[in-house]
Enzyme design. Structure first.
Site, mmCIF file in Angstrom:
data_model
loop_
_atom_site.group_PDB
_atom_site.id
_atom_site.type_symbol
_atom_site.label_atom_id
_atom_site.label_comp_id
_atom_site.label_asym_id
_atom_site.label_seq_id
_atom_site.Cartn_x
_atom_site.Cartn_y
_atom_site.Cartn_z
ATOM 1 N N ASP A 15 60.802 0.712 38.392
ATOM 2 C CA ASP A 15 59.618 0.027 38.117
ATOM 3 C C ASP A 15 59.939 -0.802 36.377
ATOM 4 O O ASP A 15 60.985 0.600 35.758
ATOM 5 C CB ASP A 15 58.209 0.803 37.877
ATOM 6 C CG ASP A 15 57.243 0.363 37.625
ATOM 7 O OD1 ASP A 15 57.532 -1.083 37.406
ATOM 8 O OD2 ASP A 15 56.334 0.607 37.526
ATOM 9 N N SER A 60 57.534 -4.850 46.671
ATOM 10 C CA SER A 60 56.041 -3.932 47.882
ATOM 11 C C SER A 60 55.544 -5.065 48.967
ATOM 12 O O SER A 60 55.218 -6.409 48.292
ATOM 13 C CB SER A 60 55.278 -3.152 47.271
ATOM 14 O OG SER A 60 54.291 -4.430 46.780
ATOM 15 N N ASN A 63 53.383 -7.051 46.139
ATOM 16 C CA ASN A 63 54.178 -8.089 44.844
ATOM 17 C C ASN A 63 54.167 -9.534 45.845
ATOM 18 O O ASN A 63 54.704 -10.228 45.049
ATOM 19 C CB ASN A 63 55.994 -7.422 45.294
ATOM 20 C CG ASN A 63 55.709 -6.513 44.566
ATOM 21 O OD1 ASN A 63 57.263 -5.567 44.990
ATOM 22 N ND2 ASN A 63 55.214 -6.205 43.843
ATOM 23 N N TRP A 64 53.815 -10.074 46.902
ATOM 24 C CA TRP A 64 53.542 -11.255 46.848
ATOM 25 C C TRP A 64 52.442 -11.970 46.199
ATOM 26 O O TRP A 64 52.012 -13.612 45.562
ATOM 27 C CB TRP A 64 53.234 -11.759 48.691
ATOM 28 C CG TRP A 64 53.792 -11.389 49.338
ATOM 29 C CD1 TRP A 64 54.118 -10.332 50.456
ATOM 30 C CD2 TRP A 64 55.568 -11.794 50.109
ATOM 31 N NE1 TRP A 64 55.562 -10.105 50.940
ATOM 32 C CE2 TRP A 64 55.513 -11.485 51.142
ATOM 33 C CE3 TRP A 64 56.200 -13.360 49.508
ATOM 34 C CZ2 TRP A 64 57.176 -11.503 51.298
ATOM 35 C CZ3 TRP A 64 57.239 -13.403 50.539
ATOM 36 C CH2 TRP A 64 57.817 -12.554 50.874
ATOM 37 N N ARG A 66 52.457 -11.552 42.955
ATOM 38 C CA ARG A 66 52.889 -12.369 41.734
ATOM 39 C C ARG A 66 53.483 -13.440 41.207
ATOM 40 O O ARG A 66 53.640 -14.191 42.199
ATOM 41 C CB ARG A 66 54.583 -11.751 41.476
ATOM 42 C CG ARG A 66 54.241 -10.057 41.282
ATOM 43 C CD ARG A 66 55.832 -9.420 41.267
ATOM 44 N NE ARG A 66 55.208 -8.394 41.305
ATOM 45 C CZ ARG A 66 56.150 -7.167 39.771
ATOM 46 N NH1 ARG A 66 57.008 -7.663 39.501
ATOM 47 N NH2 ARG A 66 55.803 -5.814 39.994
ATOM 48 N N SER A 184 52.106 4.146 44.415
ATOM 49 C CA SER A 184 51.682 2.752 45.007
ATOM 50 C C SER A 184 52.232 2.324 46.653
ATOM 51 O O SER A 184 53.344 1.800 46.555
ATOM 52 C CB SER A 184 52.573 2.111 43.982
ATOM 53 O OG SER A 184 52.416 1.806 42.502
ATOM 54 N N GLU A 195 58.583 16.734 46.155
ATOM 55 C CA GLU A 195 59.069 16.438 44.808
ATOM 56 C C GLU A 195 58.359 15.695 43.883
ATOM 57 O O GLU A 195 60.381 14.398 44.197
ATOM 58 C CB GLU A 195 59.822 18.019 44.197
ATOM 59 C CG GLU A 195 60.227 19.158 44.829
ATOM 60 C CD GLU A 195 58.937 20.182 44.844
ATOM 61 O OE1 GLU A 195 58.941 19.811 43.393
ATOM 62 O OE2 GLU A 195 58.727 20.341 45.870
#
Ligand code: FPP
Length: 228
Positions: A15, A60, A63-64, A66, A184, A195
């Protein structure tokens, strides 16, 4: 560098490409471009230090949403990356695998994904997994539907065997860059006992040295998997 426990499976939410670019007066796409270079560096580094599985969240299911031009750029970048990377995977003995619902991608992107998966199938140093049009809820839903379609019982084992990651061990170490502290919709099932590490570094600046430090920290954590 590292002598203590190595994670077998590292997963990274890459990110901060957009913010990295903005802070430099560049277009967001320049951040993705630089991010792709870091994908290569981190992948090669992981293979070198003996990580078995590296999963990277590249696109993801959300993300489409955007801007169209950014989505188009990311699609082209992925295609170009895989074209260029073929030789590098083979040189470093890295197996490539994609997870996610690939059916939404263009036929040319699907073709190169399949090609690289097939060509690297016998590589044994490490498996790099790109999560593409990936969302955990979508993956789990698809898996449950596959179990139902085969008239089997809904059990953890049967769901797991139908996840895109079937046969891949659970995530040991989950990293997110750029200062955001959330998951997300990424590998929710597989990260049940992972972890987690969150770093403020933007993905385009994430360096193998920082990964080494995180792995070093991971080696010091006591993992109890729900026990004492
Ligand atoms: C998050 O940054 C990053 C993505 C949505 C895509 C990840 C893509 C890459 C690292 C490059 C291409 C990948 C490959 C495998 C070639 P962001 O755009 O959400 O950044 P921001 O939160 O600062 O806006």
């Amino acid at each position: 560098m590292i002598s203590q426990t190595l994670p077998e499976h590292i997963a990274i939410i890459m990110d901060g490409n957009g913010r990295w670019a903005k802070e430099r007066g560049l277009k967001r796409t320049a951040g993705h471009e630089q991010g792709a270079k870091v994908v290569r560096d981190i992948t090669e580094h992981c293979a070198k230090i003996g990580i078995d599985y590296l999963t990277l969240y590249a696109f993801s299911t959300e993300n489409w949403n955007r801007p169209k031009l950014e989505v188009e750029f990311l699609m082209k970048l992925l295609e170009r990356y895989l074209q260029n990377e073929k030789e590098i995977y083979l040189k470093n003995n890295i197996r490539f695998k994609a997870i996610g619902d690939l059916s939404k991608f263009s036929l040319s992107l699907q073709k190169i994904i399949n090609e690289v998966q097939t060509q690297t199938t016998a590589c044994t140093a490490m498996t790099q997994i790109l999560a593409l049009n990936y969302g955990s809820r979508d993956e789990i839903t698809r898996a449950v539907n596959k179990v139902i379609a085969t008239n089997k019982q809904i059990t953890q084992e049967n769901i797991e065997a139908n996840l895109d990651t079937a046969g891949i061990p659970d995530v040991d170490l989950l990293i997110r860059t750029s200062g955001e502290v959330r998951i997300s919709n990424f590998l929710l099932w597989q990260s049940a006992y992972a972890e987690m590490f969150f770093t403020n570094t933007y993905w385009p600046e994430f360096h193998p040295n920082e990964l080494d430090d995180i792995i070093s920290d991971f080696g010091k954590r006591q993992r109890r998997f729900g026990g004492v």
